[in-house]
Design an enzyme around this catalytic site. Structure first.
Site, mmCIF file in Angstrom:
data_model
loop_
_atom_site.group_PDB
_atom_site.id
_atom_site.type_symbol
_atom_site.label_atom_id
_atom_site.label_comp_id
_atom_site.label_asym_id
_atom_site.label_seq_id
_atom_site.Cartn_x
_atom_site.Cartn_y
_atom_site.Cartn_z
ATOM 1 N N GLN A 175 0.661 -1.467 -0.238
ATOM 2 C CA GLN A 175 -0.273 -0.019 0.214
ATOM 3 C C GLN A 175 1.325 1.114 -0.051
ATOM 4 O OE1 GLN A 175 -2.988 -0.104 -0.223
ATOM 5 N NE2 GLN A 175 -3.682 -1.591 0.047
ATOM 6 N N CYS A 318 -10.164 -8.265 1.181
ATOM 7 C CA CYS A 318 -9.130 -8.807 0.476
ATOM 8 C C CYS A 318 -9.616 -10.334 -0.510
ATOM 9 C CB CYS A 318 -8.412 -9.385 1.123
ATOM 10 S SG CYS A 318 -9.151 -9.922 2.413
HETATM 11 N N1 PLP Z 1 -0.408 -6.456 1.489
HETATM 12 C C1 PLP Z 1 -1.356 -5.633 1.398
HETATM 13 C C2 PLP Z 1 -0.913 -4.380 2.785
HETATM 14 C C3 PLP Z 1 -2.686 -5.196 1.346
HETATM 15 O O1 PLP Z 1 -3.314 -4.105 0.853
HETATM 16 C C4 PLP Z 1 -2.871 -6.758 -0.405
HETATM 17 C C5 PLP Z 1 -3.905 -6.711 -0.690
HETATM 18 O O2 PLP Z 1 -5.011 -6.048 -0.334
HETATM 19 C C6 PLP Z 1 -2.318 -7.516 0.114
HETATM 20 C C7 PLP Z 1 -0.977 -7.626 0.586
HETATM 21 C C8 PLP Z 1 -2.041 -8.347 -0.991
HETATM 22 O O3 PLP Z 1 -1.775 -8.215 -2.353
HETATM 23 P P1 PLP Z 1 -2.321 -8.781 -3.549
HETATM 24 O O4 PLP Z 1 -3.962 -8.878 -4.275
HETATM 25 O O5 PLP Z 1 -0.951 -8.632 -4.832
HETATM 26 O O6 PLP Z 1 -1.691 -10.503 -3.882
#
Ligand code: PLP
Length: 375
Positions: A175, A318
């Site tokens: 982020q 997520c």
């Molecule tokens: N780390 C953080 C802080 C996130 O906000 C996210 C996604 O929301 C992720 C990891 C995972 O990312 P990705 O969607 O590329 O797997």
């Protein structure tokens, strides 16, 4: 008349930047296996290596230490596995992403949690105490900026503590990238993870970036791509788009973060008086506001705002469609009833003042109807 489309959910996924779309579309025009020896393969290889340079520059690292993955989740898993033979235990800050919280215990038998304060910022004294009682060397995971609250973490200070205890440090900058400066050497991180779709690139790409000499156990077998660290044919079109997005996001960092902070501040200034803004006393990402209106549940609010054409999230998004109490707000000591109302607005490169006004107007209407309902 169709409802307006006001997109305020960049922390879930940014709008695709035009330069990223162009790079993606161009890479889709030709065969894309960068391991092929022929001219088409060499062209794909050139796109891949250009993107590697761009991602490396974005985090001030060396291109040879960038390992492309499918996103930040896979990069987090890869880092945990790569560090495992060296690290005897894992210390997670209480606000880490599910990618680390869920996979950590599968890789490490010994997992400990470092608490955060009421503003969602890691408690460094508590981290020091956890490090002191954990078998060394440990792997500490601390994100640079939280996806829900936007709270920026004192990573360099945490790194100094980690080093005193001989620990490795994994920094989730998914982020933070494009919103604050991310410098692997200045943060003194062992591993950094980033994600394409958070920075305005296409989904399906991300990276694990290593400090020079970072421990890396090869755990995956396959075609030997990415120096054997992450086998499987690279997703060249998504990676090319990721590289283009990184170049823009970092070139425009200062001006863009000031512009986004002004939008976010205008949005918060227009919130009803009774709104509670989480992590308000922390240094926060320029684009993020997590708030709750008394008596308004997030599920209801999301639907009402969506009908008004305003796309926001309820805390963590997520797993889309699933609204569940936020582990991050619980770690901050926020009461369950209030946490269940948490709504996240996050702006990005295509957001403008009209978006901030429209989002604030829709939230104010929501607040007024909740007050009427309570009367
Ligand atoms: N780390 C953080 C802080 C996130 O906000 C996210 C996604 O929301 C992720 C990891 C995972 O990312 P990705 O969607 O590329 O797997």
């Amino acid at each position: 008349m169709s409802a307006p489309f006001v997109y305020c959910d960049y922390n879930a996924g940014a709008m695709l930047r035009p330069a990223a779309r162009d790079a993606l579309m161009e890479a889709l025009q030709s065969p894309r296996n960068p391991s092929s020896i022929h001219a088409a393969g060499r062209r794909a290889r050139a796109l891949l290596e250009d993107a590697r340079e761009a991602v490396a520059r974005a985090v001030e690292a060396q291109a040879a230490n960038v390992v492309f993955t499918s996103g930040a989740t896979e990069a987090a898993h890869l880092a945990l596995e790569a560090a495992r033979p060296t690290a005897r235990a894992l210390i997670l800050s209480a606000i880490e992403h599910e990618a680390l919280f869920a996979h950590g215990p599968r890789v490490f038998d010994d997992v400990r949690i470092a608490p955060v304060n009421a503003d969602g910022v890691i408690d460094l004294a508590a981290l020091d105490a956890v490090l002191a009682r954990t078998p060394a060397p440990a792997l500490v995971a601390l994100m640079l900026a939280n996806n829900e609250t936007g709270a920026i973490q004192p990573v360099a200070e945490a790194a100094a503590l980690a080093r005193q205890h001989g620990a490795l440090l994994l920094v989730d900058a998914a982020q933070a990238l494009g919103r604050v400066r991310v410098s692997l050497p200045d943060l003194d991180a062992t591993y950094v993870i980033v994600s394409s779709h958070k920075v305005g690139g296409p989904p399906g790409a991300g990276a694990l970036i290593l400090a020079p000499g970072a421990p890396f156990a090869i755990t995956r077998a396959g075609g030997g791509q990415e120096q054997g660290r992450r086998p499987g044919t690279e997703n060249v079109p998504a990676i090319a788009g990721f590289g283009a997005a990184c170049a823009y996001a970092t070139a425009e960092l200062d001006a863009e973060s000031a512009r986004l902070a002004a939008l976010r501040d205008a949005f918060e200034a227009a919130l009803p008086n009774e709104a509670v803004v989480f992590a308000r006393n922390a240094s926060r990402l320029c684009n993020t506001s997590l708030f709750a209106l008394p008596g308004v549940r997030a599920e209801t609010a999301l639907i009402r705002l969506d009908l008004d054409g305003v796309c926001v999230s309820s805390g963590a998004a997520c797993s889309s469609g699933k609204v569940r109490a936020s582990r991050v707000l619980a770690a901050m000591g926020v009461e369950k009833a209030q946490a269940e109302g948490a709504l996240r607005v996050s702006f990005g490169w295509a957001s403008d003042e009209a978006d901030a006004r429209a989002a604030a107007g829709a939230v104010a209407r929501l607040g007024r109807s909740a007050l009427k309902g309570a009367a």
